[in-house]
Design an enzyme around this catalytic site. Structure first.
Site, PDB file in Angstrom:
ATOM      1  N   ASP A  51       3.293  -3.478  -1.577  1.00 37.88           N
ATOM      2  CA  ASP A  51       3.452  -3.436  -0.125  1.00 37.88           C
ATOM      3  C   ASP A  51       4.943  -3.483   0.218  1.00 37.88           C
ATOM      4  O   ASP A  51       5.596  -4.515   0.049  1.00 37.88           O
ATOM      5  CB  ASP A  51       2.724  -4.636   0.495  1.00 37.88           C
ATOM      6  CG  ASP A  51       2.524  -4.506   1.991  1.00 37.88           C
ATOM      7  OD1 ASP A  51       3.073  -3.547   2.582  1.00 37.88           O
ATOM      8  OD2 ASP A  51       1.831  -5.346   2.575  1.00 37.88           O
ATOM      9  N   ASP A  52       5.497  -2.355   0.678  1.00 37.68           N
ATOM     10  CA  ASP A  52       6.914  -2.283   1.086  1.00 37.68           C
ATOM     11  C   ASP A  52       7.879  -2.279  -0.103  1.00 37.68           C
ATOM     12  O   ASP A  52       9.007  -2.739   0.028  1.00 37.68           O
ATOM     13  CB  ASP A  52       7.315  -3.458   1.990  1.00 37.68           C
ATOM     14  CG  ASP A  52       6.833  -3.312   3.417  1.00 37.68           C
ATOM     15  OD1 ASP A  52       6.139  -2.341   3.718  1.00 37.68           O
ATOM     16  OD2 ASP A  52       7.153  -4.195   4.235  1.00 37.68           O
ATOM     17  N   CYS A  87       3.020   0.741   6.919  1.00 36.20           N
ATOM     18  CA  CYS A  87       1.861   0.291   6.137  1.00 36.20           C
ATOM     19  C   CYS A  87       0.543   0.953   6.508  1.00 36.20           C
ATOM     20  O   CYS A  87      -0.074   1.638   5.683  1.00 36.20           O
ATOM     21  CB  CYS A  87       1.715  -1.225   6.254  1.00 36.20           C
ATOM     22  SG  CYS A  87       3.147  -2.165   5.694  1.00 36.20           S
ATOM     23  N   ASP A 321       3.214   1.657  -0.601  1.00 39.46           N
ATOM     24  CA  ASP A 321       2.848   2.393   0.613  1.00 39.46           C
ATOM     25  C   ASP A 321       4.060   3.008   1.314  1.00 39.46           C
ATOM     26  O   ASP A 321       3.937   4.015   2.008  1.00 39.46           O
ATOM     27  CB  ASP A 321       2.043   1.511   1.585  1.00 39.46           C
ATOM     28  CG  ASP A 321       2.685   0.154   1.832  1.00 39.46           C
ATOM     29  OD1 ASP A 321       3.820  -0.076   1.363  1.00 39.46           O
ATOM     30  OD2 ASP A 321       2.050  -0.689   2.486  1.00 39.46           O
ATOM     31  N   ASN A 322       5.229   2.422   1.144  1.00 44.45           N
ATOM     32  CA  ASN A 322       6.452   2.971   1.739  1.00 44.45           C
ATOM     33  C   ASN A 322       7.652   2.321   1.078  1.00 44.45           C
ATOM     34  O   ASN A 322       7.511   1.390   0.280  1.00 44.45           O
ATOM     35  CB  ASN A 322       6.492   2.755   3.259  1.00 44.45           C
ATOM     36  CG  ASN A 322       6.141   1.342   3.684  1.00 44.45           C
ATOM     37  OD1 ASN A 322       5.045   1.084   4.183  1.00 44.45           O
ATOM     38  ND2 ASN A 322       7.051   0.424   3.484  1.00 44.45           N
TER      39      ASN A 322
END
Length: 518
Positions: A51-52, A87, A321-322
């Site tokens: 996540d991130d 997200c 996700d990014n």
């Protein structure tokens, strides 16, 4: 006469094998058939979704085990991108294989369609786990799902998305302690005991139980979505003192003014005040600390698959996700921007047919994950409506034929508040994600669409839906840090071509998103 009868009996014995020989032949045939049946069993799939996690600013540095066990054992993609750097819309793209303009999830809010009833009744019904379930995969999910999942308006924790056999999903946004899980539709409360509650470890342990309890005759799909390295950046106790001397990298676009960029990037103070520098350095260290537990997760999971003799028949994907930024163009911390630090993501894959130690440069998007999973499962991809394309052919050309895309779309819909931020009233309304020293990371007019190409030209062309109709263009061959907006210098013919590509991509669906020409 006697010799004639003997010769006749000998010929009959030669023509008719005895019972023992027949049994041996049958056993050999049965064994061969069984082995062939086992060979035809579809491969297992594991997806680990951070996540991130950036790749541009050293985000993979703490992941030594992961790089050795997945990247070195298979393929590392040097040009992996998210279709949108936030997200919920990004995760929705991963699930559906669609660009945001098709699945209609715009941001992390309910109003932005994040895990909304509209999403649940529409795109979620054709997400990849639904197809994998029809392909007789045993499916398991654990960790963060979508930011608004589990809220009252979205069906509470009793709602379990279709296609999942085992469901251990976090209610809301990333947490490490003091959270609620939906365990197959029932609420499960967790506190702050490391041994029982630390979410990264918990989802790993649940996946190990799933592997022990599954049916070995059927393939499985496991998706693990740990909170790391998302805020609140809570490291496991054994890692709280790691990286104490580490600071965010000061090169590239760090603390550079955004003088020729869109309105939002012209607002931050430059140079950054010490309060912002201290804040982002602390975040940078803590992010790395949380990732050490994810690195452990990968090691334990790979070891478990090896013990079960499933490792050689399992594709393991690792991605995020990014991306993320810490100080680039004087923005303290966040994502949501069009630049490489926010849209580039890590992607490594190991599995059957993938030769080790590969670095692949063809562009891959997160919308390509779902069709790749379905391709591995043996599903005919012409039966699904996805914008992405399988990249199995890039990793394992002996298994599939395929071509890389020449250009692709990145799109984002900005978020803002109708009222000014109470901490920064002078900035006015329409802004959000305001951090120390009144630097806001998002706004309504931070809405853009970009076309990116790595074939012939390494270019990025972006148009903003704002009052200025602002345009940004970068040549990333000569300017890899995107310091200079060359919109006023580039050949108008090339600008027009990029504009036409962007128009086509913004309205594309399915096959038209994969077209190789304008």
């Amino acid at each position: 006469m006697a010799s004639s009868e003997a010769r006749t009996r000998q010929k009959q014995r030669q023509r008719t094998p005895n019972v023992g020989v027949r049994a041996a032949l049958f056993l050999a045939l049965f064994t061969c058939t069984l082995r062939c049946s086992e060979c035809e069993k579809p491969s297992n799939i594991v997806l680990i979704l951070a996540d991130d996690q950036d790749v541009y600013l050293g985000g993979m540095t703490p992941m030594k085990k992961t790089k050795a066990l997945i990247g070195d054992a298979g393929a590392t993609f040097s040009n992996a991108f998210t279709a949108t750097p936030l997200c919920c819309p990004s995760r929705s793209s991963i699930l559906t294989g669609q660009y945001p303009h098709n699945h209609a999830v715009r941001n992390n809010s309910l109003d932005g369609n994040c895990s909304s009833p509209l999403w649940q009744k529409g795109p979620e019904t054709t997400a990849f786990p639904v197809y994998l379930s029809k392909q007789h995969y045993q499916t398991f999910y654990a960790g963060k799902y979508l930011n608004q999942y589990g809220k009252k308006e979205t069906g509470n924790v009793g709602y379990v998305p279709p296609g999942w056999d085992q469901w251990h999903a976090l209610m809301g946004n990333s947490q490490y302690y003091n959270y609620t899980l939906s365990v197959n539709g029932k609420a499960e409360q967790h506190g702050d005991n490391y041994e029982k509650d630390y979410l990264t470890d918990l989802i790993l342990n649940r996946s190990l139980h799933f592997l022990d309890d599954r049916s070995p005759q059927r393939p499985f799909f496991i998706m693990l979505s740990p909170p790391a390295p998302h805020s609140p950046w809570t490291a496991a106790p054994q890692y709280e003192k790691n990286f104490t001397d580490v600071k965010a990298p000061r090169d590239g676009s760090f603390d550079k003014p955004g003088k020729d960029k869109h309105w939002l990037l012209r607002q931050p103070s430059n140079p950054m005040p010490s309060t912002s520098l201290n804040f982002l350095d602390n975040a940078y260290r803590k992010r790395w600390q949380t990732l050490l537990s994810v690195d452990d997760m990968v090691e334990v999971l790979v070891k478990k698959l090896e013990e079960l003799k499933e490792l050689n028949n399992t594709y393991i994907f690792y991605t995020s996700d990014n991306g993320y930024h810490t100080g680039q163009f004087s923005l303290p911390i966040d994502k949501r921007q069009l630049y490489d630090f926010d849209i580039r993501i890590p992607l490594m894959v190991r599995g059957p047919g993938i030769k080790p130690q590969q670095t692949l440069s063809a562009p891959v998007l997160n919308i390509d994950l779902a069709p790749t999973f379905l391709d591995i499962s043996g599903l005919n991809l012409s039966f699904v409506n996805m914008d992405g394309q399988s990249f199995l052919s890039q990793m394992a050309p002996e298994l599939r034929n395929g071509t890389a895309r020449p250009y692709f779309l990145v799109e984002y819909t900005g978020e803002g508040h109708l009222d000014p931020d109470p901490a920064c009233p002078k900035l006015g309304p329409g802004l959000s994600q305001c951090f120390p020293d009144c630097v806001c990371e998002d706004a309504y007019n931070n809405t853009y669409a970009c076309v990116r190409t790595l074939v012939e030209h390494n270019l990025q062309y972006c148009e903003f839906a704002d009052s200025e109709s602002f345009v940004e263009v970068y040549n990333l061959t000569s300017d890899p840090h995107q310091l200079e907006n060359i919109v006023k210098k580039v050949d108008p013919t090339l600008l027009q071509a990029m504009n036409q590509r962007l128009i086509k991509l913004q309205s594309c669906e399915g096959d038209s998103c994969r077209a190789t020409k304008i």
